[in-house]
Structures are given as C-alpha cells and as structure tokens.
Write a protein that holds these residues in place. Sequence first.
Motif, short mmCIF file in Angstrom:
data_model
loop_
_atom_site.label_atom_id
_atom_site.label_comp_id
_atom_site.label_asym_id
_atom_site.label_seq_id
_atom_site.Cartn_x
_atom_site.Cartn_y
_atom_site.Cartn_z
N UNK A 61 14.44 51.65 -2.29
CA UNK A 61 13.12 51.06 -2.11
C UNK A 61 12.93 49.84 -2.99
N UNK A 62 11.84 49.86 -3.75
CA UNK A 62 11.54 48.73 -4.65
C UNK A 62 12.08 48.96 -6.05
N UNK A 63 13.06 49.83 -6.17
CA UNK A 63 13.63 50.12 -7.49
C UNK A 63 14.29 48.91 -8.13
N UNK A 64 14.96 48.09 -7.31
CA UNK A 64 15.60 46.89 -7.86
C UNK A 64 14.56 45.90 -8.38
N UNK A 65 13.43 45.82 -7.71
CA UNK A 65 12.37 44.92 -8.18
C UNK A 65 11.75 45.45 -9.47
N UNK A 66 11.62 46.78 -9.59
CA UNK A 66 11.13 47.35 -10.84
C UNK A 66 12.08 47.06 -11.98
N UNK A 67 13.38 47.12 -11.70
CA UNK A 67 14.38 46.79 -12.71
C UNK A 67 14.29 45.32 -13.11
N UNK A 68 14.14 44.44 -12.12
CA UNK A 68 14.10 43.01 -12.38
C UNK A 68 12.89 42.64 -13.24
N UNK A 69 11.73 43.24 -12.95
CA UNK A 69 10.52 42.88 -13.67
C UNK A 69 10.25 43.76 -14.89
N UNK A 70 10.85 44.95 -14.91
CA UNK A 70 10.52 45.89 -15.97
C UNK A 70 11.55 46.05 -17.05
N UNK A 71 12.83 45.97 -16.71
CA UNK A 71 13.88 46.15 -17.72
C UNK A 71 13.97 44.88 -18.58
#
Length: 316
Positions: A61-71
């Motif tokens: 899902x949007x896990x990659x976007x969470x990684x990009x903006x959150x990690x």
Amino acid sequence: MSTADYTQSDTGQDKRTRRWHILVFLLPAVIVYTAVMILPLIETLRLSLFNVVDGQSTFVGFGNFQTLFGEPRWSASFWNALRNNFVFFLIHMLVQNPIGVALAALLSIPKLRFAAFYRTALFLPTLLSFVIVGFIWKLILSPIWGVSPYLLDLVGLKSLFAPWLGKPDTALITVSLISVWQNVGIPTMLIYASMLSIPEEVLEAAECDGITGWSQFWKIKLPLILPSIGIISILTFVGNFNAFDLVYTVQGALAGPDGSTDILGTLLYRTFFGFQLQIGDKSMGATIATVMFLIILTGVCIYLFAIQRRMRRYQF
C-alpha cells in the motif's frame, strides 16, 4: 426516399470515412506513446505500492510513502532534494524568464542590426548536449586550470573568484546559472515569436496615441504576451522538476558538495539504480518518481484550471 435523404446519407458516410482515416493515422503515434510513456508510468505507480519482503514482491500500500516521509534517513534526503529543486526552479523563473523577455523585446526592435546573428547566438547553447555544457563549464570554473581567474583578473576582479562549484553555499546557484545560460534561448525565441504575432494595427494605434519605446512594451506588448509567458512558466516548472542531466554532469550522482546540489532527479537515480555502496531499491525509486509525478501534475493543474482561465477572461 427523397434526394435530400440520399445527400444526407452520403454526407454521413463521408464523415465516418474521414474519421476512420484519422484513427488510422493516429494509431502509430498512440501505440508508440503508450509503449514509451503510458505503460512505464502505470508500472511506476504500481511498483510504488509494492516492496520486496522475504525475497518476494508484496503489496504494501502506502508503506513506501510512509518510509519516504517518516524514516529519518529517507526523509532528510528527500526534503533536501525537494528544497534544492524549488531553489533551482525559482532561479530559472526569476533570472532566465525575465532575461528571455528582455532579450525578446530587444530583438523585436525593427531597426536592430545583426538581429539574425543575435537570434542564432542566443539559441545555439540550447542545441548543445548537457554533457558538453557541463564539461565546458567545469573547465571554465576550475580554480586550477580554468580561465575564470584570468578573465576576472583582466577587469581587476580576481579577488571575487572562488571555487563556486566546490562550496556548498554557492554550488546550487552556480549550477542553476549554468542551466540558465544554456536554456535562456528557449523563452527568448518563444516570446520573440509571440511579439511578432502582435498585429501592426495595434502598434500603429499606440504610436498615434504617443505610446512608443519601452512605454509601448509595458503598456501594449507585455499584456498581449502574458499567455505566452504563462506557457513558458509552466514549461520551466515541468522541465526543472524533471531535471537531472546537467547536475549529474557537473556534480556527479552524489550531487555534491555534501548534497548541496541534490535534486529529485539525482536522488531518484541513486535510489533506483544504486551508486557506489548504496544498493538500488526499485520500490523506493518508484515511490520518489511517483511523488515527482504528483508534484508536476499539481503544478500543471493549478496552471490549467486557475491561471489560464483568468488569462482567457482577461484576454477576451
């Protein structure tokens, strides 16, 4: 059936035949565009929603976007590249396009001598490869074997010389100005063509009212070329947020020094393909590409549905 009915039937058949001809001629271009642009775009959007888990491609899902903006590791690099990209774009908007408008106004002067030579000289850098331009300017600005110190010394300004490409504070501005030098011919020629399309009757009427010279440019020509300036602005936006070649040629894939010239294009390249000790990550690369696409799409939509409509109301 009357003669009129036969005539209408024949006319309808002719129209359908013409439409089939249009489809036949458009089909090769549609196939090529779909294969080169549409399908890669769809695959990029799809890939951004997947990731490799235990050696298998898994929908996240949007896990990659969470990684990009959150990690922190990813977000620091992304926000730095996005900030640099906006600076890169603003320098083009505030330097390249106004210079292009001014040069077009000068070229449109009726009695200007050697106008053809000036047009050729201004547009010639846009025909050069990014690799050639980047390599030439690296040689020119080199503090070791470059000609910049010598040229500045000729006019008594050698004390102002510095390794601009090697300092984090000036590297991005320097690369942006190199890009401006190469691409200023495009807005110049587009604005120049727009000025040539202004009816002579309008200019003659302005002269009869005593509006001449630069006053004529500000009051008559500039309002009439605003739609062209709007198109150039959105082309500048799209081109700058797709930029990669010149930064890669001048500063390399790491976009040094210390990532000061890193933009979304170079970040995407390192993430997707990997560089040196960094292993390529196709899913995260596709995620960055998707964010770039959304940024560009947002800018284009704002122009089409907000700015351009106001220009049409003003014009008509």
